[in-house]
Design an enzyme around this catalytic site. Sequence first.
Site, PDB file in Angstrom:
ATOM      1  N   GLY A 237       0.802  -1.245  -0.086  1.00  0.00           N
ATOM      2  CA  GLY A 237       0.010  -0.007   0.015  1.00  0.00           C
ATOM      3  C   GLY A 237       0.850   1.210  -0.041  1.00  0.00           C
ATOM      4  O   GLY A 237       0.677   2.171  -0.770  1.00  0.00           O
ATOM      5  N   ARG A 609       9.162  -3.127  22.160  1.00  0.00           N
ATOM      6  CA  ARG A 609       9.231  -4.573  22.270  1.00  0.00           C
ATOM      7  C   ARG A 609       9.183  -4.844  20.669  1.00  0.00           C
ATOM      8  O   ARG A 609       8.349  -4.309  19.648  1.00  0.00           O
ATOM      9  CB  ARG A 609       7.887  -5.181  22.813  1.00  0.00           C
ATOM     10  CG  ARG A 609       7.920  -6.815  22.555  1.00  0.00           C
ATOM     11  CD  ARG A 609       6.757  -7.322  22.811  1.00  0.00           C
ATOM     12  NE  ARG A 609       6.168  -7.178  24.203  1.00  0.00           N
ATOM     13  CZ  ARG A 609       6.621  -7.941  25.338  1.00  0.00           C
ATOM     14  NH1 ARG A 609       7.525  -8.798  25.251  1.00  0.00           N
ATOM     15  NH2 ARG A 609       6.240  -7.445  26.623  1.00  0.00           N
ATOM     16  N   LEU A 611       7.704  -7.435  17.865  1.00  0.00           N
ATOM     17  CA  LEU A 611       6.872  -8.366  17.983  1.00  0.00           C
ATOM     18  C   LEU A 611       7.195  -9.619  17.233  1.00  0.00           C
ATOM     19  O   LEU A 611       6.680 -10.844  17.458  1.00  0.00           O
ATOM     20  CB  LEU A 611       5.505  -7.655  17.554  1.00  0.00           C
ATOM     21  CG  LEU A 611       5.049  -6.655  18.325  1.00  0.00           C
ATOM     22  CD1 LEU A 611       3.924  -6.096  17.682  1.00  0.00           C
ATOM     23  CD2 LEU A 611       4.459  -7.204  19.696  1.00  0.00           C
ATOM     24  N   ASN A 612       8.091  -9.367  16.254  1.00  0.00           N
ATOM     25  CA  ASN A 612       8.395 -10.513  15.399  1.00  0.00           C
ATOM     26  C   ASN A 612       9.898 -10.145  14.577  1.00  0.00           C
ATOM     27  O   ASN A 612       9.714  -9.157  13.661  1.00  0.00           O
ATOM     28  CB  ASN A 612       7.526 -10.907  14.209  1.00  0.00           C
ATOM     29  CG  ASN A 612       7.926 -12.108  13.332  1.00  0.00           C
ATOM     30  OD1 ASN A 612       9.140 -12.235  12.887  1.00  0.00           O
ATOM     31  ND2 ASN A 612       6.841 -13.075  12.958  1.00  0.00           N
ATOM     32  N   LYS A 682       5.976  -0.163  19.826  1.00  0.00           N
ATOM     33  CA  LYS A 682       5.957   0.927  19.163  1.00  0.00           C
ATOM     34  C   LYS A 682       5.877   0.629  17.782  1.00  0.00           C
ATOM     35  O   LYS A 682       6.211  -0.303  17.208  1.00  0.00           O
ATOM     36  CB  LYS A 682       6.820   1.969  19.527  1.00  0.00           C
ATOM     37  CG  LYS A 682       6.603   2.760  20.558  1.00  0.00           C
ATOM     38  CD  LYS A 682       7.390   3.993  21.069  1.00  0.00           C
ATOM     39  CE  LYS A 682       8.886   3.522  21.177  1.00  0.00           C
ATOM     40  NZ  LYS A 682       9.551   4.783  22.143  1.00  0.00           N
ATOM     41  N   GLY A 685       7.041   0.235  11.042  1.00  0.00           N
ATOM     42  CA  GLY A 685       7.065   0.064   9.635  1.00  0.00           C
ATOM     43  C   GLY A 685       7.648   1.173   8.859  1.00  0.00           C
ATOM     44  O   GLY A 685       8.125   1.289   8.031  1.00  0.00           O
ATOM     45  N   GLU A 686       7.771   2.422   9.280  1.00  0.00           N
ATOM     46  CA  GLU A 686       8.289   3.555   8.423  1.00  0.00           C
ATOM     47  C   GLU A 686       9.666   4.153   9.002  1.00  0.00           C
ATOM     48  O   GLU A 686      10.243   5.051   8.252  1.00  0.00           O
ATOM     49  CB  GLU A 686       7.275   4.570   8.594  1.00  0.00           C
ATOM     50  CG  GLU A 686       5.909   4.168   7.695  1.00  0.00           C
ATOM     51  CD  GLU A 686       4.761   5.080   8.175  1.00  0.00           C
ATOM     52  OE1 GLU A 686       4.713   5.745   9.197  1.00  0.00           O
ATOM     53  OE2 GLU A 686       4.121   5.832   7.106  1.00  0.00           O
TER      54      GLU A 686
HETATM   55 MO1  MOS Z   1       1.233   4.949   5.253  1.00  0.00          MO
HETATM   56  S1  MOS Z   1       2.056   6.299   4.084  1.00  0.00           S
HETATM   57  O1  MOS Z   1       0.299   5.818   6.619  1.00  0.00           O
HETATM   58  O2  MOS Z   1       0.644   3.895   4.566  1.00  0.00           O
END
Ligand code: MOS
Length: 724
Positions: A237, A609, A611-612, A682, A685-686
């Site tokens: 996405g 933490r 998580l994986n 927390k 991803g980014e």
């Molecule tokens: Mo993200 S840019 O909030 O998928």
Amino acid sequence: MTRHLKVDAPIPDSPLDHMAQGVLGKPVSRLEGPLKVTGRATYAAEARPDGLLYGVLVQAAIPAGKVLSIGDAPGALAVIHDPRLIRYAAQGMATEGPTAGPDQVEYMGQAIAVVVAETFEAAQAAAQALQITYEAKDVPVDPEAVEPERPEKKQSATGDLDRAMQDAAHTLDQIWHTPSHTAAAMEPHAAIAEWSGDQLTVRAGYQMLATSREQLADALGIRPDQLRLLAPYVGGGFGSKLGINADSVAAAIAAHQLGRPVQVVMTRQQVFDLAHRRSETRQRIRLACTADGKLTGIGHEALVSNLPGVSFSEPVTQATPFTYQAAHRQIVHAIARIHRSCAGSVRAPGEAVGATVFECAMDELAETADIDPVELRLCNIPDTEPGTNRPFSSHKLAEALREGASRFGWSDRRPTRQRLEGEWYIGMGVASAVRVNSLIESRARVILQADGRAIVETDMTDIGTGSYTILGQIAAETLGLAVDRVEVRLGDSDFPPASGSGGSFGAASSGTSVYLACAEIRSQIAALAGCDEADLTLQNGQVRTGNVSRPLDALLTAELTGDGHLEPGKTEDTVRQATWGSHWAEVAVNRWTGEVRVRRMLGVFACGRVLNEKTARSQCLGGMTFGLGMALTEAMEHDPRDGHIVTRDLAEYHIPCHADVPPLEVHFLSESDTYVGPLHAKGLGELGICGAGAAILNAIHNACGVRVRELPATPDKIIAGLQD
Ligand code: MOS
């Protein structure tokens, strides 16, 4: 029963630290991996309902104005030019449909109609044959050519920055430009809409089902309860599927009109035109420091763009106020209203470009002040959030810098242009990584069947990030089951609404709701076992109380159900929540061709933490690769005449491919954040993209002495610098 938690206070002791299964955090491979690699995971465009028709979106060939007539399409079943067709995609978490009315064109490439036929090829041929007439309008398409808006509440100033600049021992005042970026998810946007009476089912690529359902219902003029969204598998996405897009609206309208299911799949070029772009930015950074490198002044002025009337604007300066300390500060946020395609969230909106540019500026200041770039950062880390004095929920920037310096071999770094190997200059660069953290309201339901198997249901999505696996691990850990005893069901709007996947908040938010649902079931198990919950140990399908152990399925007479409901609470305001890290890069720059080869990168990250460990690492590898692209290759070029995207396929829009990506190393710092709920986890991803490009650009300068402030640093710009 619902277990509800509003995170109003820190939770010093995480219950997950006292579970016995020992599966949380482990590098468990993706539960749905076998389905994906064998083609059994059905993506949005892969369902084949009986009687499926094919719709092709028709795009405007003018930058702005009015559609006067669309014409006929022999060979098509319908040419649909419905006023409900949306002009651009919805922003993430919006609850209303975006502006409709395809007659009014706002950017070149806008969807204005959909042509439907029995086959995709027939629909495409018919769409291309349309004779469309317009009344075109002259509009600005260059962000530098208009007087921008400066929304009052996005400006901030403390002290007197101009004065700090005058009085400082060392200063920096430079301007950077970053180009528009695309999300470019592997799976193009696609939707299949099917009506049954007044009930509509849409399969499409979505990151967030609950809000997308509201948006689509609003766009179509139906009630949300008439609408079911399905997105069990999503091929990426990166922000572009946070809200609904033209594909699902067009498919739903066409399916209703024709009484048959309709599929609308965007071509790759349509994805470039119709998915949100990250705004281009112009960023002026001013820094002032003392002789020993203490920052006294910070200025960050950002110019971004978007269409008139769109509320989103790239939050470039989001992390600037709290990353470094300085008494005098000025933050300026300006928005140019122009007619390029709609801008929205793309891969870490804000910090991805904001922290990257800021970290380049820090490198320049370090050079001017003759201070090691790591030291300059270390001596400016605040103890509490500047301006507000709020504590940080946890803060590992200093540790990330020290740990990274030692792991990367920073002490081997030589002064600028001092290392030549053959025809390659070699250099090293560093940058801090920072990204804001948040929790988003989430619900989940867990069913523990009488046979001791568990089912997790939530409308959370897995956009390739590992949600299935992480949520399975959380349930397995809390209920004391092997991971293969847990079935995770996602991506169906009939399930309890979760955060969805966005803003790095998905895993911790939806994960907490799954934990809460399981915690509720643990209480029920304790009641059945006749013991205090505190005395209950669940492991490998066994229930242990004191020194008595028996199988879980022997204890259960019927299934148990638990609902979990997480709400963010006061800790959103009482502390500053962020994730931290450091980026390191070694590059080789060809002295004759200006070519840059990244030789190695290291990212050191702290996200609470983990998580994986495997899926977390993969997220960071992806982010660092984005950083490489941002630094060296990625640019969405706009035609100066009409704003249209010129580089709108993956041949022209250059993302790093395998040969461009060197060995990347990721190291996680052990951390536990007590302010973010019972998981102590927390968002991650980014974080990997935030600042990564700066480490590379700073390494280029260390290698060959060239500063590129007009991203990306393509060979022509490096050669021009080498010749100076
Ligand atoms: Mo993200 S840019 O909030 O998928």
